[in-house]
Design an enzyme around this catalytic site. Sequence first.
Site, PDB file in Angstrom:
ATOM      1  N   GLU A  82     -13.881  -0.251  17.047  1.00 21.87           N
ATOM      2  CA  GLU A  82     -14.755  -0.196  15.875  1.00 21.87           C
ATOM      3  C   GLU A  82     -15.952  -1.112  16.092  1.00 21.87           C
ATOM      4  O   GLU A  82     -15.780  -2.267  16.457  1.00 21.87           O
ATOM      5  CB  GLU A  82     -13.976  -0.604  14.615  1.00 21.87           C
ATOM      6  CG  GLU A  82     -12.861   0.367  14.261  1.00 21.87           C
ATOM      7  CD  GLU A  82     -12.119   0.017  12.980  1.00 21.87           C
ATOM      8  OE1 GLU A  82     -12.467  -1.004  12.342  1.00 21.87           O
ATOM      9  OE2 GLU A  82     -11.191   0.754  12.623  1.00 21.87           O
ATOM     10  N   ASP A 114      10.607   3.092   7.093  1.00 26.08           N
ATOM     11  CA  ASP A 114      10.293   1.664   7.169  1.00 26.08           C
ATOM     12  C   ASP A 114      11.609   0.913   7.333  1.00 26.08           C
ATOM     13  O   ASP A 114      12.385   0.815   6.388  1.00 26.08           O
ATOM     14  CB  ASP A 114       9.567   1.189   5.913  1.00 26.08           C
ATOM     15  CG  ASP A 114       9.044  -0.240   6.049  1.00 26.08           C
ATOM     16  OD1 ASP A 114       9.671  -1.034   6.777  1.00 26.08           O
ATOM     17  OD2 ASP A 114       8.021  -0.560   5.427  1.00 26.08           O
ATOM     18  N   ILE A 145       0.836  -1.201   0.000  1.00 25.65           N
ATOM     19  CA  ILE A 145       0.000   0.000   0.000  1.00 25.65           C
ATOM     20  C   ILE A 145       0.867   1.246   0.000  1.00 25.65           C
ATOM     21  O   ILE A 145       0.602   2.207  -0.735  1.00 25.65           O
ATOM     22  CB  ILE A 145      -0.964  -0.028   1.206  1.00 25.65           C
ATOM     23  CG1 ILE A 145      -2.035  -1.095   0.980  1.00 25.65           C
ATOM     24  CG2 ILE A 145      -1.597   1.341   1.426  1.00 25.65           C
ATOM     25  CD1 ILE A 145      -2.945  -1.331   2.168  1.00 25.65           C
ATOM     26  N   ASP A 181      -9.632   6.696   8.946  1.00 22.47           N
ATOM     27  CA  ASP A 181     -10.541   5.668   8.448  1.00 22.47           C
ATOM     28  C   ASP A 181     -10.602   4.484   9.400  1.00 22.47           C
ATOM     29  O   ASP A 181     -11.385   3.564   9.190  1.00 22.47           O
ATOM     30  CB  ASP A 181     -10.080   5.191   7.057  1.00 22.47           C
ATOM     31  CG  ASP A 181     -11.100   4.289   6.383  1.00 22.47           C
ATOM     32  OD1 ASP A 181     -12.295   4.639   6.391  1.00 22.47           O
ATOM     33  OD2 ASP A 181     -10.705   3.223   5.854  1.00 22.47           O
ATOM     34  N   HIS A 193     -13.947   2.932   8.382  1.00 22.65           N
ATOM     35  CA  HIS A 193     -13.099   1.831   7.912  1.00 22.65           C
ATOM     36  C   HIS A 193     -13.657   1.294   6.594  1.00 22.65           C
ATOM     37  O   HIS A 193     -13.761   0.074   6.383  1.00 22.65           O
ATOM     38  CB  HIS A 193     -13.019   0.711   8.949  1.00 22.65           C
ATOM     39  CG  HIS A 193     -11.812  -0.163   8.782  1.00 22.65           C
ATOM     40  ND1 HIS A 193     -11.239  -0.869   9.816  1.00 22.65           N
ATOM     41  CD2 HIS A 193     -11.056  -0.451   7.698  1.00 22.65           C
ATOM     42  CE1 HIS A 193     -10.199  -1.557   9.387  1.00 22.65           C
ATOM     43  NE2 HIS A 193     -10.075  -1.323   8.094  1.00 22.65           N
ATOM     44  N   ALA A 220      -4.208   2.559   8.252  1.00 25.71           N
ATOM     45  CA  ALA A 220      -3.629   1.257   8.607  1.00 25.71           C
ATOM     46  C   ALA A 220      -4.610   0.518   9.510  1.00 25.71           C
ATOM     47  O   ALA A 220      -5.565  -0.093   9.043  1.00 25.71           O
ATOM     48  CB  ALA A 220      -2.276   1.461   9.277  1.00 25.71           C
ATOM     49  N   ARG A 221      -4.373   0.566  10.796  1.00 24.04           N
ATOM     50  CA  ARG A 221      -5.269   0.027  11.805  1.00 24.04           C
ATOM     51  C   ARG A 221      -5.314   1.024  12.953  1.00 24.04           C
ATOM     52  O   ARG A 221      -4.319   1.690  13.250  1.00 24.04           O
ATOM     53  CB  ARG A 221      -4.781  -1.334  12.316  1.00 24.04           C
ATOM     54  CG  ARG A 221      -5.004  -2.481  11.338  1.00 24.04           C
ATOM     55  CD  ARG A 221      -6.494  -2.777  11.172  1.00 24.04           C
ATOM     56  NE  ARG A 221      -6.751  -3.964  10.373  1.00 24.04           N
ATOM     57  CZ  ARG A 221      -6.932  -3.961   9.057  1.00 24.04           C
ATOM     58  NH1 ARG A 221      -6.836  -2.826   8.385  1.00 24.04           N
ATOM     59  NH2 ARG A 221      -7.199  -5.089   8.414  1.00 24.04           N
TER      60      ARG A 221
END
Length: 327
Positions: free
Chosen positions: A272, A182, A163, A267, A291, A242-243
């Site tokens: 959730e 990263d 992504i 998002d 999400h 992401a999360r």
Amino acid sequence: MSFRVGLTRDLIKADGEPSFGRGPLDILNAAGGVQWEVIAETLAEITPDVAARYDGLYVNSPRVTRDSVARADCRVKIIARHGVGYDSVDTRALAERGIVLTNTPVAVRRPVAVATLTLIFALAGRLFTKDRLTRAGRWHERTSHMGLGLTSRTLGLIGAGGIGREILKVAQPFGWTMLVSDPFADPAGIRAANAEPVSLDELLARSDFVVACCILNEQTRHLMNAARFAQMKREAFFINVARGPVADEQALIAALRDGQIAGAGLDVFEQEPIDPANPLLSMEQVIVTPHALCWTDECFDAIAREGLTCLVDFAAGRTPRSVVPPA
């Protein structure tokens, strides 16, 4: 003997149609020896009874826990996730039982990259503020809400997986400086995408838009905490595709409330569905989506085709395309 596949019920809309359309089901219908059905129960977690009925499961939101596959009569041999994330799956428990896990990393790359830019463009252009001004008859206040041009700004990505690389590809034409943090990515590959590999500290200090697009694991849980939000520019925005738990939500709320950062596009959330009383929902400098910002007909069609093909390949004795490495 047939290979029995169960699809979790949350993939089916209220009208009874698959959320991804009927086209991908042809992959199952055309596969010799495969029988499929929608699981009768509505599940928050795959139960041992369900795991005992099917050889393969196509799973959207239900969790897959150690208990899901613990019974001696567990029949399931492969679990295919409808999506790229698998933090809802106990990968260690599956590995111990020899159960294969697959996901759909290819199908989601472009949709999530486009969703990321959608949030950035809305934040940079003050889209929702200008919408409110127009509806309230405050047209002449528009000069007080100037947007941000991108060619003089810096985009910083936390994560350079599939992504992240796709975001770099679709973001390149806008002329901004692009940074990537990263520790597992090849610096040469980052440079080839016209981005600069940097440490997380440097990325946070330099970026106008900080995007979390990494996987969630024990190393990235609350990676964005109070100290790291404090490293960002006061005029910078945080975007999370992401999360939710990649960011310490309480620290994010405090950073937004205290003006440590300018705003956020989210998002994903730690809980959730999000609690209606969550302060994020009342902050005008925050854009929230459920999400699902990347969800389009094209996205779900591609996800289902990738995921269902993994099941069919496994049933035919072929190695699926997108096997998640065992824990």
